[in-house]
Design an enzyme around this catalytic site. Structure first.
Site, PDB file in Angstrom:
ATOM      1  N   ASN A  44       0.799  -1.036  -0.137  1.00 26.62           N
ATOM      2  CA  ASN A  44       0.056  -0.003  -0.028  1.00 26.62           C
ATOM      3  C   ASN A  44       0.832   1.275   0.005  1.00 26.62           C
ATOM      4  O   ASN A  44       1.881   1.318   0.578  1.00 26.62           O
ATOM      5  CB  ASN A  44      -1.139   0.036   1.269  1.00 26.62           C
ATOM      6  CG  ASN A  44      -0.528  -0.238   2.543  1.00 26.62           C
ATOM      7  OD1 ASN A  44       0.614  -0.859   2.665  1.00 26.62           O
ATOM      8  ND2 ASN A  44      -1.023   0.474   3.589  1.00 26.62           N
ATOM      9  N   GLU A  57       0.450   5.174   0.491  1.00 29.29           N
ATOM     10  CA  GLU A  57      -0.524   6.427   1.094  1.00 29.29           C
ATOM     11  C   GLU A  57      -0.079   7.533   0.599  1.00 29.29           C
ATOM     12  O   GLU A  57       1.207   7.831   0.097  1.00 29.29           O
ATOM     13  CB  GLU A  57      -0.727   6.241   2.479  1.00 29.29           C
ATOM     14  CG  GLU A  57      -1.022   5.010   3.042  1.00 29.29           C
ATOM     15  CD  GLU A  57      -1.486   4.756   4.350  1.00 29.29           C
ATOM     16  OE1 GLU A  57      -0.901   5.909   5.151  1.00 29.29           O
ATOM     17  OE2 GLU A  57      -2.127   4.066   4.876  1.00 29.29           O
ATOM     18  N   CYS A  93      -4.094   0.404  -2.580  1.00 31.28           N
ATOM     19  CA  CYS A  93      -3.743  -0.875  -1.770  1.00 31.28           C
ATOM     20  C   CYS A  93      -2.772  -1.483  -2.316  1.00 31.28           C
ATOM     21  O   CYS A  93      -2.511  -1.483  -3.642  1.00 31.28           O
ATOM     22  CB  CYS A  93      -5.333  -1.435  -1.853  1.00 31.28           C
ATOM     23  SG  CYS A  93      -6.372  -0.712  -1.013  1.00 31.28           S
ATOM     24  N   GLU A 127      -2.810  -4.852  -2.837  1.00 26.15           N
ATOM     25  CA  GLU A 127      -3.479  -5.786  -3.945  1.00 26.15           C
ATOM     26  C   GLU A 127      -3.381  -5.206  -5.475  1.00 26.15           C
ATOM     27  O   GLU A 127      -3.052  -5.679  -6.227  1.00 26.15           O
ATOM     28  CB  GLU A 127      -4.955  -6.304  -3.521  1.00 26.15           C
ATOM     29  CG  GLU A 127      -4.681  -6.936  -1.937  1.00 26.15           C
ATOM     30  CD  GLU A 127      -5.245  -6.101  -0.910  1.00 26.15           C
ATOM     31  OE1 GLU A 127      -4.490  -4.933  -1.046  1.00 26.15           O
ATOM     32  OE2 GLU A 127      -5.688  -6.533  -0.064  1.00 26.15           O
ATOM     33  N   CYS A 138     -10.298  -3.578  -4.149  1.00 28.01           N
ATOM     34  CA  CYS A 138      -9.603  -4.773  -4.698  1.00 28.01           C
ATOM     35  C   CYS A 138     -10.048  -6.035  -5.240  1.00 28.01           C
ATOM     36  O   CYS A 138      -9.629  -6.571  -6.046  1.00 28.01           O
ATOM     37  CB  CYS A 138      -8.437  -5.084  -3.456  1.00 28.01           C
ATOM     38  SG  CYS A 138      -7.426  -3.630  -3.370  1.00 28.01           S
TER      39      CYS A 138
HETATM   40  N1  THU Z   1      -5.183  -1.460   2.399  1.00 28.16           N
HETATM   41  C1  THU Z   1      -4.643  -2.262   1.575  1.00 28.16           C
HETATM   42  O1  THU Z   1      -3.701  -2.038   1.062  1.00 28.16           O
HETATM   43  N2  THU Z   1      -5.363  -3.178   1.046  1.00 28.16           N
HETATM   44  C2  THU Z   1      -6.594  -3.373   1.613  1.00 28.16           C
HETATM   45  O2  THU Z   1      -7.231  -4.425   1.143  1.00 28.16           O
HETATM   46  C3  THU Z   1      -7.270  -2.722   2.811  1.00 28.16           C
HETATM   47  C4  THU Z   1      -6.548  -1.580   2.944  1.00 28.16           C
HETATM   48  C5  THU Z   1      -4.343  -0.158   2.885  1.00 28.16           C
HETATM   49  C6  THU Z   1      -4.802   1.164   2.376  1.00 28.16           C
HETATM   50  C7  THU Z   1      -4.587   2.111   3.384  1.00 28.16           C
HETATM   51  O3  THU Z   1      -3.195   2.520   3.157  1.00 28.16           O
HETATM   52  C8  THU Z   1      -4.620   1.209   4.623  1.00 28.16           C
HETATM   53  O4  THU Z   1      -4.610   0.086   4.225  1.00 28.16           O
HETATM   54  C9  THU Z   1      -5.454   1.517   5.703  1.00 28.16           C
HETATM   55  O5  THU Z   1      -6.604   1.685   4.978  1.00 28.16           O
END
Ligand code: THU
Length: 137
Positions: A47, A49, A58, A60, A92
């Protein structure tokens, strides 16, 4: 398509290892993912941000987009690793559905636990590319 025990292990290892590179300074929730492409290659993702929040992506989706970018047309399996064994978000799941009707999804946590679920279980009665075919003719 059967995913072997060795492929599952390699996929989960890639997801958990890549998690260390997650860029999550705002949520602190680090996620690693890995995709097994039709060629047998594994594509990691984390992920990423953003200070503006909205552009966050995300793990995935990063892994899936990396597989597609590398020329894969099929994705055979996905692994995701989080501290608490969380499952993939709805967006995702829908992106996975674009490239597979169903596939195994391996959910891992940082304590080394894992379990198998599937895209069909995570996204039942899904909408996919086939649903648009008639309208395009
Ligand atoms: N996140 C993912 O990478 N994958 C998911 O399926 C759920 C959420 C990340 C997005 C964000 O950076 C952090 O988790 C909190 O939501």
């Amino acid at each position: 398509m059967i995913v072997t025990a060795g492929q599952r292990q390699a996929l989960q290892q890639a997801a958990c290892q890549s998690r260390q590179n997650a860029y999550a300074p705002y949520s602190g929730f680090c996620v690693g993912a890995a995709v097994l492409g039709g060629s047998g290659a594994i594509y990691p993702g984390v992920n990423i941000e953003n200070a503006a929040y909205g552009p966050t992506i995300c793990a995935e989706r990063v892994a899936i987009f990396s597989a597609i970018t590398a020329g894969e047309s099929q994705i055979l399996a996905v692994a995701v690793c989080t501290e608490n064994g969380a499952t993939p978000c709805g967006s995702c799941r829908q992106v996975m559905r674009e490239f597979a009707r169903d596939l195994p999804v391996f959910i891992c946590d940082t304590a080394g636990n894992s379990h198998e679920t599937s895209l069909a279980a995570l996204l039942p009665d899904s909408f996919g590319p086939e649903d648009l075919k008639e309208s395009r003719q």
